[in-house]
Every structure is written in structure tokens, then in C-alpha cells.
Design an enzyme around this catalytic site. Structure first.
Site, PDB file in Angstrom:
ATOM      1  N   ASP A   1       0.998  -1.150   0.092  1.00 16.32           N
ATOM      2  CA  ASP A   1       0.109   0.122   0.065  1.00 16.32           C
ATOM      3  C   ASP A   1       0.840   1.195  -0.011  1.00 16.32           C
ATOM      4  OD1 ASP A   1      -2.434   1.491   0.554  1.00 16.32           O
ATOM      5  OD2 ASP A   1      -2.930  -0.459   1.412  1.00 16.32           O
TER       6      ASP A   1
ATOM      7  N   ASP B   1      -3.095   4.670  -2.438  1.00 18.19           N
ATOM      8  CA  ASP B   1      -4.218   5.258  -1.627  1.00 18.19           C
ATOM      9  C   ASP B   1      -4.655   6.548  -2.125  1.00 18.19           C
ATOM     10  OD1 ASP B   1      -5.405   4.725   1.170  1.00 18.19           O
ATOM     11  OD2 ASP B   1      -4.760   6.693   1.304  1.00 18.19           O
TER      12      ASP B   1
ATOM     13  N   GLU C   1      -6.440   3.692  -6.324  1.00 17.07           N
ATOM     14  CA  GLU C   1      -7.586   4.097  -5.536  1.00 17.07           C
ATOM     15  C   GLU C   1      -8.150   5.360  -5.928  1.00 17.07           C
ATOM     16  OE1 GLU C   1      -9.984   4.149  -1.245  1.00 17.07           O
ATOM     17  OE2 GLU C   1      -7.900   5.132  -1.607  1.00 17.07           O
TER      18      GLU C   1
ATOM     19  N   HIS D   1     -11.207  -3.060   2.780  1.00 17.42           N
ATOM     20  CA  HIS D   1     -11.156  -2.842   4.380  1.00 17.42           C
ATOM     21  C   HIS D   1     -11.829  -1.462   4.492  1.00 17.42           C
ATOM     22  CE1 HIS D   1      -8.302  -0.231   2.470  1.00 17.42           C
ATOM     23  NE2 HIS D   1      -8.437   0.400   3.384  1.00 17.42           N
ATOM     24  N   ASP D   2     -12.790  -1.005   3.426  1.00 17.04           N
ATOM     25  CA  ASP D   2     -13.423   0.189   3.905  1.00 17.04           C
ATOM     26  C   ASP D   2     -14.931  -0.130   3.257  1.00 17.04           C
ATOM     27  OD1 ASP D   2     -11.147   1.911   4.370  1.00 17.04           O
ATOM     28  OD2 ASP D   2     -11.038   2.414   2.096  1.00 17.04           O
TER      29      ASP D   2
END
Ligand code: NOJ
Length: 589
Positions: free
Chosen positions: A124, A231, A289, A363-364
């Protein structure tokens, strides 16, 4: 036209061996096009030392699970040093591991272990912002520092004294509630944070910031990683004039989204990063993302010739259950045709240029079986399998989030005290202070909170689901007595077995990877039906995405006489009658 596929029973979903061989040292161009990525959220995956928080040795100890599933890539959510305001998405040292998760040596061992299991590793990359405890920001707090301009500093709004209501330089709200500006008493100026005040935004306009990020990325590549998940990467180029944003009636802040997302220099920065780090040259996997990205943006960014990114995470399909004009907490139902058409638009939109990522979960996001499926005991397994079938038969690179392969469901939390996520906890405080009924807020949290994805991975049916010998940092879902990896791996009819078969099918069938996508019956409210075509090969996917039985009208689909059943959720059934949440993948004769 016969309503029957051939009479042979579908292949049993028996385990096949995982990856027996290590990854080749050299990455081939485009290797990620037939790959499946598995995301690990380290805090919630496996705890090796009994402190209640997952860690890197815990992941290494479970690599057989990933290899048995057959995935090609591990995406590791952040394990870097962090004050953990946002569970590691607030990084204070990009080049060290947080002691909570282990050591750099543990990470090296994980990378090596993955490679030995045939799995590549994607890190990440969180570079829209750092932690406020990162040395860069600590230094930048001094107005005389050469790093001052590495972040966004602004004086109070004209005519306002610092710290008074409305003195923030713009009216922007932060993603985690409150204003997007925080006053630093040291200088009397505000700094920008699109997320929490402990996540100050880096100023990518400054070339030194960009060089420092690229140098750090190169060091990770040298360490052996195979790519980056970036991210909120489409927030790195902002409207530098920082104007006020439109603010709806009754809204505490303006929505800055259009001013900070997909900004004017995004493509320039991505291309520069690609060149400076050698992302395409070294065939590293890159996925950005990109909330709010449109098909046009995705086409541009993933156009191979432009050398920016390999794929993006769109948010279009996970924003569909938001009431019109509302925020993520304003709930709305998603009719199946709306969901199907959204995915179809991206399939068609990126058919000739670029590449899609495919995901239900991360995870969101709340768990897909609870969101678009039916997590009742009667339908959980079949709906988890069928949602998997549909997603994995689209064109693009599928992402599996830990526990999705078990059909893990939402947390079922009922009170605020059960939540840990900063976004959820802050939202509750802000919404109730603005007069929203606490029950309405906790209902939204139960449906949408990120903690739904973050309950510990369910390894077995013991007290803490085999996740920890200590007290888990977030409560384990009580359904782990039935829903767990040990049980799933023993059961040839499990969601795990189905995901393994889906992944194996992608590896063995070029049409799954590259076939042209065509949606049939777009307006049908129960059926999700589509074809994939490559040369002479044509696949037909029939999926009943509802908890009631349905019959496919033979005149609505291609002839299935003599079709081979490649994969099915229900054993020994043929024809065009589909049980609740039944799905089949047919290779047409
Ligand atoms: C997106 C990440 O996925 C999320 O978990 C995080 O809170 C924000 N970006 C801020 O880094």
C-alpha cells in the site's frame, strides 16, 4: 432451443493444489491481467503474539491458505510505522515497520515466503498525506523550515481571528468529519487534511515532495515488492487556488471533492512517477484508488500507451446505495438492474483501452454478502458464491478481500461502543450533535461502517476464531462458529471451494481473462446474465441474484444445448430453472 444444458453433472468443487512453484524472478509484461489479488488487512488477519492485533508473522503463518485458494498477489494494507489514528493509513515512517506488526526482518520473510508460495506482493502506498508525526511534517511546522511548503499551509480567512468559528481558510469538510483545516498554534496558520487532522496532505506541487516519494518507492522495489496499491491517488493534484466549495442547506461544511479529485496535474504526476520509479519498465502492478473517477478518467490513466497506472479502483458501484444527493450514511436500496448496468458501463468503457479492477470488498466497504447478497443462514453460502461468480466472470483483475472467500458477513454491531473506526466514531459524534437521532446513526453504521470489513478473520470455531489468544482489538463476529476457514477448507461445497474454482478457471480459460463482455437482460430484477466471447469460445453466465427461484426464458439467452458446465453453485442441476442465488458458468457448444 432446449432449456437444458448437457446432462453431465457439473464438476465437483474439489480442492486443487495451490501454487506449487515459486514466482519467476522476472515479471512478464501484463502478468497481472490473468492474476487474482488477495488483500490482507494486517490488523485483522492473524495475531501471532497474543496482543489482540494481527501482525506480519501471523500472515506468514497463513500463506498456505492463500496458496490453496490459488491467488497470485498479496496486497498488504499498511504495516509502516504509524500512530494508528487511521489504523496505519497515517504513516510516520514509510521505510520501517510498526512494532505492532513486527519488524522489517519479518516483512522480508513475508515477501520471501510469498514468493516461495508463488505469490507476488503489492504494498500500500499512502502518499496523498503523511502522519502529523512524520519527520517531514514535524519539520514543516516551523514556518522557516525548507519543508514548510511540503504541506498546504494557509492563514486564517481574511477578517477572522485564528481559531474562531469560520476562520478556516476554506469551508471544506474532512472525510472523517469536522473541517479539513487544522490550526497549528506554532505559526497561527492552518494546514490542510482531507482525512483526519493527524493526516496532513502533502503538497505535490512541490517537486521535492515528488522526488522524495519516488526515491522511497524505488527502495521498496529494490526490497523485492512487485507493485503498489495507491491510496486516494487521484487527490494528489488539487485546485491550487483553494476556493470555497458548494455547501448544501443544513450541511456543516462544503464538499471539496470536485476541487481536490482528478486535478489538472494528475496525469503529469502519475506519468512522472511511473518514469522515475520505472513502474512499467519493471512490470510492477499498479492500482490507483480513485474515488469519483469516471470512465473517461480511468481510460486515460490506464491507457497503456500513456504509462500511468495499470488499473484503478472505481467507486461507482459501491456508491450506488447512497440516497440521491446524500453522503455514504444516507442509505438507499440498489435495484439489481442499476448494479448490473454500472458494472456493464465500465466493462464496455474499458473494452478497447485500459483495464478494469473488479472488487466487491475491501477494508473500507461493508461485506458484500450482507450488502448485495442475503446473509441469512438459508442463503449466505449460495449468495456469497453467486456474487463471486458474477464478479470473477467479468473482464479485469479481481480482488478478494480477506474473509470474502469464506462468505464473511457484516459485524452485526448494535451500539456505538463496539466500533473502533475513526470515520464511524466521528460520524456518530457529528451527526448526533447536528440533531440526527442516535438510532438512525447506529443503523447507518451497522450497514456501512468500515468496521464491518475489519472484524477479525475467522480461522476456526474457537473463542476468538483462531485469530488471537488474547483479546481481539475489534470483536469477532459470533457467526465464526459456523463461518470459518477450517470448516470451509474441509467442505467441497463451501464458498472457499467456489472461490478456488473461480480463480482456477481464470487461470485456465483465456476467455475469462480477455473475452468480450455482453450483458443480457439488463432490466431483469433477479437475473444477472452475460456472455464472454473470445474467438470461437463463448461463455454464458446465468446467475439468480435473488432469494426467490426464477426460470430463465430460453428465448432470452443463447442456445445452451450441448453446453459444458464449467462451474456451478448447486450440484447436479441443469436446465434453466435457477434456485435462489444459484449460478452457472456454461461454455456454449
Ligand atoms: C483510503 C483508505 O482505503 C482508507 O482506509 C483510508 O482511511 C483513507 N484512504 C485515508 O488514507
Amino acid at each position: 432451443m432446449s432449456p437444458h444444458a448437457d446432462d453431465a453433472p457439473p464438476p465437483a468443487e474439489t480442492p486443487t493444489a495451490g501454487h506449487p512453484t515459486p514466482v519467476p524472478a522476472r515479471r512478464e509484461p501484463g502478468w497481472w491481467r490473468d492474476a487474482v489479488v488477495y488483500q490482507v488487512y494486517p490488523r485483522s488477519f492473524a495475531d501471532s503474539d497474543g496482543d489482540g492485533v494481527g501482525d506480519i508473522p501471523g500472515i506468514t503463518a497463513h500463506l498456505d491458505h492463500l496458496a490453496d485458494l490459488g491467488v497470485d498477489v498479496l496486497w498488504l494494507s499498511p504495516v509502516y510505522r504509524s500512530p494508528m489514528d487511521d489504523n496505519g493509513y497515517d504513516i510516520s515512517d514509510y521505510e520501517d515497520v510498526d512494532p505492532l506488526f513486527g519488524t522489517l526482518a519479518d516483512l522480508d520473510a513475508l515477501i520471501e515466503g510469498c514468493h516461495a508460495h508463488g505469490i507476488r506482493v503489492v504494498m500500500d502506498l499512502v502518499v496523498n498525506h503523511t502522519s502529523d508525526e512524520h519527520p517531514w511534517f514535524v519539520e514543516a511546522r516551523d514556518p522557516a523550515s525548507p519543508k514548510r511548503d511540503w504541506y498546504w499551509w494557509r492563514p486564517p480567512r481574511e477578517g477572522h481571528a485564528a481559531g474562531t468559528p469560520g476562520a478556516e481558510p476554506t469551508n471544506w469538510g474532512a472525510a472523517f468529519s469536522g473541517p479539513a483545516w487544522h490550526l497549528d498554534p506554532h505559526s497561527g496558520e492552518y494546514y490542510l487534511h482531507l482525512f483526519s487532522p493527524k493526516q496532513p496532505d502533502l503538497n505535490w506541487e512541490n517537486p521535492e515532495v515528488r522526488s522524495a516519494v519516488y526515491a522511497m518507492m524505488r527502495r521498496w522495489v529494490d526490497r523485492g515488492v512487485d507493485g503498489f496499491r495507491m491510496d486516494v491517488i487521484n487527490l494528489i493534484s488539487k485546485d491550487v487556488s483553494l476556493p470555497d466549495a458548494p455547501q448544501g442547506p443544513g450541511q456543516p461544511y462544503g464538499s471539496s471533492f470536485d476541487l481536490v479529485a482528478n486535478g489538472p496535474r494528475l496525469d503529469e504526476y502519475l506519468a512522472e512517477m511511473n518514469r522515475e520509479v520505472g513502474l512499467t519498465d519493471q512490470h510492477l502492478l499498479t492500482v490507483g484508488e480513485m474515488p469519483g473517477s469516471t470512465i473517461d478518467v480511468a481510460r486515460r490513466v490506464t491507457d497503456e500507451g500513456r504509462r500511468e497506472l495499470d488499473m484503478v479502483f472505481t467507486f461507482e458501484h459501491v456508491d450506488l446505495d447512497v440516497a440521491p444527493g446524500g453522503v455514504k450514511w444516507d442509505l438507499a436500496d440498489v435495484p439489481l438492474p442499476v448494479l448490473k448496468r454500472s458494472l456493464e458501463r465500465w466493462q464496455v468503457g474499458l473494452a478497447d483501452v485500459g483495464w478494469n479492477s473488479l472488487y466487491w470488498n475491501n477494508h473500507d466497504q461493508p461485506r458484500v454478502v450482507s450488502r448485495f447478497g442475503d446473509d441469512s443462514p438459508e442463503h449466505r453460502v449460495a449468495s456469497a458464491k453467486t456474487l463471486g461468480t458474477v464478479l470473477h466472470l467479468h473482464r479485469g483483475t479481481p480482488y478478494v478481500y480477506q474473509g470474502e472467500e469464506l462468505g464473511m458477513a457484516n459485524a452485526g454491531f448494535e451500539t456505538l461502543e463496539q466500533y473502533r473506526d475513526i470515520e464511524s466514531v466521528n460520524y456518530h459524534a457529528e451527526a448526533t450533535s447536528l440533531g440526527l437521532a442516535a438510532e438512525t446513526v447506529t443503523r447507518s453504521l451497522a450497514v456501512k461502517s468500515r468496521d464491518n470489513a475489519r472484524t477479525p478473520m475467522q480461522w476456526d470455531d474457537t473463542a476468538s476464531a483462531g485469530f488471537t489468544t488474547g483479546t481481539p482489538w475489534l470483536a469477532v463476529n459470533p457467526d465464526h462458529v459456523d463461518v470459518n476457514a477450517a470448516a470451509a477448507r474441509r467442505d467441497p461445497q463451501s464458498v472457499f471451494a467456489h472461490y478456488r474454482a473461480l480463480i482456477a478457471l481464470r487461470h485456465s480459460d483465456e476467455c475469462v481473462v480477455d473475452g468480450r463482455f455482453e450483458l443480457l437482460l439488463p432490466d431483469h430484477e433477479q437475473l444477472w446474465v452475460f456472455t464472454r466471447t473470445l474467438g470461437d469460445e463463448r461463455l454464458l453466465v446465468l446467475a439468480n441474484c435473488s432469494s426467490e427461484a426464477v426460470t430463465v426464458d430460453p428465448s432470452d439467452v443463447p442456445d445452451v444445448v450441448g453446453a459444458e458446465v464449467l462451474l456451478a453453485t448447486h450440484d447436479g442441476r441443469t436446465g434453466l430453472d435457477l434456485a435462489p442465488w444459484e449460478s452457472r458458468v456454461l461454455r456454449l457448444a
